[in-house]
Each structure stands twice: as structure tokens, then as C-alpha cells.
Design a protein around this motif. Structure first.
Motif, PDB file in Angstrom:
ATOM      1  N   ASP A  84       0.818  -1.222   0.000  1.00  0.00           N
ATOM      2  CA  ASP A  84       0.000   0.000   0.000  1.00  0.00           C
ATOM      3  C   ASP A  84       0.849   1.269   0.000  1.00  0.00           C
ATOM      4  OD1 ASP A  84      -2.298  -1.594   0.090  1.00  0.00           O
ATOM      5  OD2 ASP A  84      -2.252  -1.677   2.280  1.00  0.00           O
ATOM      6  N   GLY A  85       1.954   1.230  -0.744  1.00  0.00           N
ATOM      7  CA  GLY A  85       2.775   2.422  -0.892  1.00  0.00           C
ATOM      8  C   GLY A  85       3.633   2.777   0.300  1.00  0.00           C
ATOM      9  N   ARG A  86       3.846   1.840   1.231  1.00  0.00           N
ATOM     10  CA  ARG A  86       4.635   2.126   2.423  1.00  0.00           C
ATOM     11  C   ARG A  86       5.587   0.972   2.758  1.00  0.00           C
ATOM     12  NH1 ARG A  86       3.106   6.334   1.416  1.00  0.00           N
ATOM     13  NH2 ARG A  86       1.975   7.898   2.652  1.00  0.00           N
ATOM     14  N   THR A 231       6.841   7.375   0.478  1.00  0.00           N
ATOM     15  CA  THR A 231       6.215   6.492  -0.507  1.00  0.00           C
ATOM     16  C   THR A 231       7.216   5.433  -0.952  1.00  0.00           C
ATOM     17  OG1 THR A 231       4.723   8.210  -1.323  1.00  0.00           O
ATOM     18  CG2 THR A 231       5.132   6.342  -2.777  1.00  0.00           C
ATOM     19  N   LEU A 233       7.179   1.779  -3.137  1.00  0.00           N
ATOM     20  CA  LEU A 233       6.351   0.961  -4.011  1.00  0.00           C
ATOM     21  C   LEU A 233       7.022  -0.371  -4.289  1.00  0.00           C
ATOM     22  CD1 LEU A 233       5.325   3.667  -6.641  1.00  0.00           C
ATOM     23  CD2 LEU A 233       3.988   2.877  -4.683  1.00  0.00           C
ATOM     24  N   GLU A 237       3.625  -2.217  -8.234  1.00  0.00           N
ATOM     25  CA  GLU A 237       2.619  -1.485  -7.461  1.00  0.00           C
ATOM     26  C   GLU A 237       2.480  -0.047  -7.951  1.00  0.00           C
ATOM     27  OE1 GLU A 237       1.479  -0.541  -2.774  1.00  0.00           O
ATOM     28  OE2 GLU A 237       3.507  -1.187  -3.303  1.00  0.00           O
ATOM     29  N   GLY A 239       1.031   3.905  -6.903  1.00  0.00           N
ATOM     30  CA  GLY A 239       0.750   4.722  -5.736  1.00  0.00           C
ATOM     31  C   GLY A 239       0.847   6.186  -6.099  1.00  0.00           C
ATOM     32  N   THR A 240       0.983   7.041  -5.093  1.00  0.00           N
ATOM     33  CA  THR A 240       1.098   8.472  -5.326  1.00  0.00           C
ATOM     34  C   THR A 240       2.224   9.055  -4.495  1.00  0.00           C
ATOM     35  OG1 THR A 240      -0.517   9.003  -3.587  1.00  0.00           O
ATOM     36  CG2 THR A 240      -1.349   8.749  -5.840  1.00  0.00           C
TER      37      THR A 240
END
Length: 347
Positions: A84-86, A231, A233, A237, A239-240
């Protein structure tokens, strides 16, 4: 494996879970990295490597007591994951497969105020290890003198992330693409942008970089403004990444130029944005690769000119072929003369 010194700097910090955010009292820093990664900022801060099964590597680290009191620092590896981007830390000393491959030559050290010491972290990859990237953290933690008036005693800890890819042959490539941008203002009026990013490579990425605004109202230029860190990834994945701007920034329109990076991988994109009213999100806008745009501005016009010249040349050739098929053009006066001559011959 050849190593190079990472050099002095701020102690590496992998971050701290809730309840462990005050980690300034102690520090930990990676002191060396593979020579092949000497120009990779991530490898100078974290343990980042690609190894075949059965390999062993050693990395020197430094721990320091920044506090004003003598402290015991516990040293240990623990598990981590990327989702989840973390980059997500396992709770406490919870282990995973990679942390089970990591050992330290000391389990704890006691340091006087401002004292530091060096340790060695060893990573041994089993011969039967399966291919893939794994994550862990090498932690240094300390428990301050207990506050008898408090119900909770806080543990301070800092760590060095470990990104280890296992597999035969070369390392999977790292790459990413930049997607759309969404400008916004929070309830207090502070503007920001969220930029879509997709990891298109085979290794995890820690996103960083900056954004610059130009061509604003009155020709104003602002920046660069750094990307908000945090962030990460996993391979494949999406993400932003977020960039925050000063609250007094005008709505625009602005031309935004983004320079994003993870280690040695760098990508740039640009577009036009307008910030909305406070508490609102603006229009999602596509960004365009700045290198491609630069090619168009500098060389694309030449290509168009060359294509136009080629088109004219082709048209001329076609006209010549058409004339040759019809035959040579003859002046009317010459046609009369030819007829007269023909009559004389027949007589």
C-alpha cells in the motif's frame, strides 16, 4: 564483495512506529556499501543488494548515543514488508524470513553520552532460498529511565532498512512511470499535488524528488519543493507521491515540472495545473515526459521540416514521371512545320 565507505552523514533512520517517534536520543548509520552501488543514494543509506542463494555479505554500521545520559542500546533484526505504498515495520522484534538470515556481532552495547561504536551486520542467504525480494530492518533501541508517574514507558528505536533480492543472474531492473497529477488545497488553504506513479521494474522503490512551478500569474516562478518522503512501491505497485506548497501560493494556472527519483532511476514530467478553492481537489491532469517534450521543441520541428522537404521532392518526381509517360511537349508552331515537311516528302 568489494565495499566502499558510505561517508559521514545523518544517522540512517528507517522511521518509527506510533509511540516510538522520538528517536533523536540515539542514531544508527550504515558505513559501507558495494562499490557497484557507490553512486546509488539508497545503497549509501540502506542495505540494498542482489545475491544468489548461498551468499554471505557483511556491512559495518555505527550506533551513537546522542542523549545526555549513559544508555544501553539493544541491537536486533526484525521483519518488514512493502505494501500500500509504504515500507511497513513489523511490531517489536517480530521476525520474518530475511530477518532470520541477519545477525549482529553484538546484541547490545552501553554507551556514554555522545559515544559511538561500530558493529558488523552479517546476512547469510541459504542455498535453498527461493527467488524474490525481501525486506527487514536492523534496529537499535533503548528504554529511557522509567518515569514512575507514567503508565506507559516509551521505547526509542532507529533502524537501517534492508532490501535484499535473491536470484541467479543479473539483478532485476528498476524503473517507474509518472501518471496524472491532482492539485488540491486542504481546509486551511495549503496547496498540494498528488502525482500518480507506477513501479514498472522488479525492485522496490523509495520515491523522492521535487517539483518546480513556473509561468504563474505575472510570470511568477516558485520552487523547487521537495516530495514528501514515505512512498515506497513494491514491484508492479501503483501509488502516489505528494508535494506541499506554501499557503500563499496563487491558484494559477501554473506549469509544473516534476523530477522524481528512486536511487539512480530518475524520470521527469510536466503539465499545467490550477489549484482549487480550500478544501477542494482540482481537475486530474495528464503529465508529459519532459525529455520527449524537449525533443519536440528542439528537434521535432527539424523533423517536420525534413518531412516537408521529402514530400516536395516526392511530388516533383511524380510530376516528372507523369510527363515522361505522356511524351515530350511540342510547341504548336513546330507541329505545323512538321506537317508541311511530311507533305513535301510524300510528293
Amino acid at each position: 564483495m568489494l565495499l566502499c565507505a558510505a561517508g559521514p552523514g545523518v544517522p540512517a533512520r528507517a522511521g518509527a512506529p506510533a509511540g516510538e517517534s522520538d528517536s533523536r536520543a540515539i542514531g544508527i548509520q550504515l558505513l559501507e556499501a558495494p562499490v557497484a552501488r557507490h553512486d546509488d543514494p539508497r545503497a549509501l543509506r540502506y542495505i540494498v543488494d542482489h545475491l544468489p542463494p548461498g551468499s554471505t555479505i557483511k556491512r559495518k554500521v555505527s550506533v551513537v548515543n546522542h542523549s545526555a545520559e549513559r544508555r544501553r542500546l539493544d541491537l536486533y533484526p526484525a521483519g518488514a514488508d512493502v505494501s500500500d505504498g509504504r515500507f511497513r515495520f513489523a511490531e517489536g522484534r517480530t521476525a520474518n524470513e530475511l530477518s532470520g538470515w541477519i545477525s549482529l556481532d553484538e546484541d547490545s552495547v552501553t554507551l556514554d553520552p555522545q559515544e559511538s561504536t561500530r558493529l558488523t551486520a552479517t546476512v547469510r542467504v541459504p542455498r535453498d532460498a527461493s527467488a524474490g525480494e525481501r525486506y527487514a530492518v536492523v534496529w537499535a533501541s533503548t528504554v529511557p529511565a522509567r518515569d514512575t508517574s507514567a503508565n506507559v514507558n516509551i521505547v526509542h528505536r532507529v533502524g537501517i532498512r534492508v532490501y535484499l533480492d535473491v536470484g541467479l543472474g543479473g539483478e532485476p531492473p528498476s524503473d517507474f512511470t509518472i501518471g496524472d497529477v491532482v492539485p488540491a488545497r486542504d481546509g486551511g488553504g495549503r496547496p498540494s499535488v498528488d502525482v500518480a506513479v507506477r513501479n514498472t521494474g522488479g525492485r522496490a522503490l523509495d520515491m523522492g524528488g521535487s517539483a518546480t512551478l513556473s509561468d504563474g500569474p505575472g510570470g511568477v516562478r516558485a520552487g523547487p519543493f521537495n516530495v514528501v518522503q514515505g512512498t515506497t512501491l513494491a514491484a508492479g505497485e501503483a501509488g502516489t507521491v505528494r508535494v506541499l506548497f506554501p499557503a500563499e501560493l496563487a491558484d494559477g494556472p501554473w506549469r509544473i515540472a516534476l523530477d522524481l527519483e528512486s536511487g539512480k532511476v530518475r524520470r521527469s514530467a510536466s503539465g499545467t495545473i490550477t489549484f482549487p478553492e480550500p478544501g477542494q481537489a482540482g481537475r486530474r491532469t495528464p503529465l508529459f515526459d519532459r525529455l520527449a517534450r524537449s525533443w519536440w521543441l528542439r528537434g521535432g520541428s527539424l523533423a517536420v521540416a525534413a518531412a516537408a522537404i521529402a514530400g516536395v521532392a516526392l511530388l516533383i518526381r511524380r510530376l516528372r514521371r507523369r510527363r515522361a509517360a505522356v511524351g515530350p511537349a511540342v510547341h504548336p508552331s513546330r507541329q505545323v512545320a512538321a506537317s508541311s515537311t511530311g507533305s513535301d516528302i510524300r510528293k
